[in-house]
Write a protein that holds these residues in place. Sequence first.
Motif, PDB file in Angstrom:
ATOM      1  N   PRO A  56       0.670  -0.842   0.050  1.00  0.00           N
ATOM      2  CA  PRO A  56       0.013  -0.403   0.106  1.00  0.00           C
ATOM      3  C   PRO A  56       1.147   1.351   0.015  1.00  0.00           C
ATOM      4  CG  PRO A  56      -0.593  -1.359   1.161  1.00  0.00           C
ATOM      5  CD  PRO A  56       0.284  -2.330   0.647  1.00  0.00           C
ATOM      6  N   LEU A  57       1.778   1.189   0.624  1.00  0.00           N
ATOM      7  CA  LEU A  57       2.943   2.221   0.485  1.00  0.00           C
ATOM      8  C   LEU A  57       3.040   2.416  -1.428  1.00  0.00           C
ATOM      9  CD1 LEU A  57       5.361   1.354   3.548  1.00  0.00           C
ATOM     10  CD2 LEU A  57       3.186   3.043   3.092  1.00  0.00           C
ATOM     11  N   TRP A  58       3.227   2.023  -1.705  1.00  0.00           N
ATOM     12  CA  TRP A  58       3.791   2.698  -3.231  1.00  0.00           C
ATOM     13  C   TRP A  58       2.539   1.886  -4.441  1.00  0.00           C
ATOM     14  CZ3 TRP A  58       6.341  -1.253  -0.879  1.00  0.00           C
ATOM     15  CH2 TRP A  58       6.417  -2.442  -0.862  1.00  0.00           C
ATOM     16  N   SER A  59       0.975   1.967  -3.791  1.00  0.00           N
ATOM     17  CA  SER A  59      -0.082   0.936  -4.363  1.00  0.00           C
ATOM     18  C   SER A  59      -0.532   2.439  -5.234  1.00  0.00           C
ATOM     19  CB  SER A  59      -1.264   1.298  -2.992  1.00  0.00           C
ATOM     20  OG  SER A  59      -2.235   0.903  -4.457  1.00  0.00           O
ATOM     21  N   SER A  60      -0.678   2.451  -6.430  1.00  0.00           N
ATOM     22  CA  SER A  60      -1.753   3.458  -7.159  1.00  0.00           C
ATOM     23  C   SER A  60      -3.218   3.764  -6.548  1.00  0.00           C
ATOM     24  CB  SER A  60      -1.795   2.371  -8.930  1.00  0.00           C
ATOM     25  OG  SER A  60      -2.485   1.501  -8.712  1.00  0.00           O
ATOM     26  N   SER A  61      -4.137   2.785  -6.039  1.00  0.00           N
ATOM     27  CA  SER A  61      -5.227   2.792  -4.991  1.00  0.00           C
ATOM     28  C   SER A  61      -5.827   2.873  -6.756  1.00  0.00           C
ATOM     29  CB  SER A  61      -5.243   4.017  -4.616  1.00  0.00           C
ATOM     30  OG  SER A  61      -6.382   3.752  -3.489  1.00  0.00           O
ATOM     31  N   PHE A  62      -6.552   3.756  -6.430  1.00  0.00           N
ATOM     32  CA  PHE A  62      -7.937   4.268  -7.064  1.00  0.00           C
ATOM     33  C   PHE A  62      -7.541   4.145  -8.892  1.00  0.00           C
ATOM     34  CE2 PHE A  62      -7.440   7.983  -5.131  1.00  0.00           C
ATOM     35  CZ  PHE A  62      -7.473   8.694  -6.270  1.00  0.00           C
TER      36      PHE A  62
ATOM     37  N   PRO B 289      -5.602   3.971 -12.239  1.00  0.00           N
ATOM     38  CA  PRO B 289      -4.631   2.937 -13.197  1.00  0.00           C
ATOM     39  C   PRO B 289      -3.815   2.062 -12.629  1.00  0.00           C
ATOM     40  CG  PRO B 289      -5.494   4.188 -15.125  1.00  0.00           C
ATOM     41  CD  PRO B 289      -5.281   5.011 -12.846  1.00  0.00           C
ATOM     42  N   ALA B 290      -3.802   0.344 -12.615  1.00  0.00           N
ATOM     43  CA  ALA B 290      -3.187  -0.151 -12.063  1.00  0.00           C
ATOM     44  C   ALA B 290      -1.276  -0.110 -13.067  1.00  0.00           C
ATOM     45  CB  ALA B 290      -3.297  -1.597 -11.648  1.00  0.00           C
ATOM     46  N   ALA B 291      -1.454   0.311 -14.180  1.00  0.00           N
ATOM     47  CA  ALA B 291      -0.467   0.628 -14.498  1.00  0.00           C
ATOM     48  C   ALA B 291       0.961   1.181 -13.702  1.00  0.00           C
ATOM     49  CB  ALA B 291      -0.343   1.142 -16.070  1.00  0.00           C
ATOM     50  N   PHE B 292      -0.042   2.109 -13.430  1.00  0.00           N
ATOM     51  CA  PHE B 292       0.996   3.412 -12.345  1.00  0.00           C
ATOM     52  C   PHE B 292       1.537   2.858 -11.120  1.00  0.00           C
ATOM     53  CE2 PHE B 292      -1.756   5.560 -15.160  1.00  0.00           C
ATOM     54  CZ  PHE B 292      -1.791   6.179 -15.912  1.00  0.00           C
ATOM     55  N   GLN B 293       1.344   1.365 -10.275  1.00  0.00           N
ATOM     56  CA  GLN B 293       1.941   1.376  -9.270  1.00  0.00           C
ATOM     57  C   GLN B 293       3.156   0.845  -9.407  1.00  0.00           C
ATOM     58  OE1 GLN B 293      -0.513  -1.270  -6.607  1.00  0.00           O
ATOM     59  NE2 GLN B 293       0.815  -2.709  -5.905  1.00  0.00           N
ATOM     60  N   GLY B 294       3.669   1.212  -8.516  1.00  0.00           N
ATOM     61  CA  GLY B 294       5.226   1.292  -7.952  1.00  0.00           C
ATOM     62  C   GLY B 294       6.141   0.049  -8.388  1.00  0.00           C
ATOM     63  N   THR B 295       7.128  -0.133  -8.762  1.00  0.00           N
ATOM     64  CA  THR B 295       7.548  -1.836  -9.266  1.00  0.00           C
ATOM     65  C   THR B 295       8.963  -1.786  -8.265  1.00  0.00           C
ATOM     66  OG1 THR B 295       7.952  -1.402 -11.213  1.00  0.00           O
ATOM     67  CG2 THR B 295       9.181  -2.857 -10.801  1.00  0.00           C
ATOM     68  N   LEU B 296       8.518  -2.814  -7.138  1.00  0.00           N
ATOM     69  CA  LEU B 296       9.507  -2.663  -6.120  1.00  0.00           C
ATOM     70  C   LEU B 296      11.051  -3.719  -6.603  1.00  0.00           C
ATOM     71  CD1 LEU B 296      10.270  -3.241  -3.194  1.00  0.00           C
ATOM     72  CD2 LEU B 296       9.001  -5.417  -2.474  1.00  0.00           C
ATOM     73  N   VAL B 297      12.235  -3.146  -5.614  1.00  0.00           N
ATOM     74  CA  VAL B 297      13.255  -3.443  -6.257  1.00  0.00           C
ATOM     75  C   VAL B 297      13.700  -4.514  -4.502  1.00  0.00           C
ATOM     76  CG1 VAL B 297      15.934  -3.082  -6.798  1.00  0.00           C
ATOM     77  CG2 VAL B 297      13.716  -2.020  -8.159  1.00  0.00           C
ATOM     78  N   ALA B 298      13.871  -5.033  -4.763  1.00  0.00           N
ATOM     79  CA  ALA B 298      14.695  -5.617  -3.195  1.00  0.00           C
ATOM     80  C   ALA B 298      15.987  -6.044  -3.035  1.00  0.00           C
ATOM     81  CB  ALA B 298      13.749  -6.734  -2.717  1.00  0.00           C
ATOM     82  N   ASP B 299      16.469  -6.472  -4.411  1.00  0.00           N
ATOM     83  CA  ASP B 299      17.875  -7.234  -4.250  1.00  0.00           C
ATOM     84  C   ASP B 299      18.779  -6.516  -5.029  1.00  0.00           C
ATOM     85  OD1 ASP B 299      20.058  -8.668  -4.371  1.00  0.00           O
ATOM     86  OD2 ASP B 299      19.477 -10.169  -5.654  1.00  0.00           O
ATOM     87  N   LEU B 300      19.068  -5.312  -4.141  1.00  0.00           N
ATOM     88  CA  LEU B 300      20.006  -4.052  -5.051  1.00  0.00           C
ATOM     89  C   LEU B 300      21.466  -4.506  -5.308  1.00  0.00           C
ATOM     90  CD1 LEU B 300      19.960  -1.777  -2.005  1.00  0.00           C
ATOM     91  CD2 LEU B 300      18.887  -2.101  -3.918  1.00  0.00           C
TER      92      LEU B 300
END
Length: 142
Positions: free
Chosen positions: A58-64, A66-77
């Motif tokens: 939810p911290l990087w969600s696009s909520s209402f 469109p889903a294309a605007f959601q953040g892409t998580l990078v966990a492994d640097l």
Amino acid sequence: MVADNINHNGACLQMNTGEQAFSRPSLGSWLLYGLGSENQDLPGYVVISPAQPAQGAPLWSSSFLPAAFQGTLVADLKNPIANLTAASGSRDQQRKQLDALKRLNELHRQSRSEDTQLSARIAAFELAFRMQREPRSVRRGA
């Protein structure tokens, strides 16, 4: 930054979305929605978090939005782009497979009302293909 909520999870959500309860898009989603992206071969909104935050997606969600605007998580640097190389076959074979998959996905989408999550998933396949191409061209100096 200041938050009204003394609870860490609620304060993090307020910092990223402006609300203490999940109901609004994150700031990154709003920026991508409003400004777009300069590079169509890479994600427009990247979230760098080696450890999963307590509040999570939810911290990087696009909520209402469109889903294309959601953040892409990078966990492994050390390896930020997983599966960078194609599993097998040539680039032309991979392009043909993606084109066939796109036709099937479009048929699937036609039988449903607009589903932004489905549309975002279909677009993600194309983005993944371009992301595989982009770092190679940078390394070669193209």
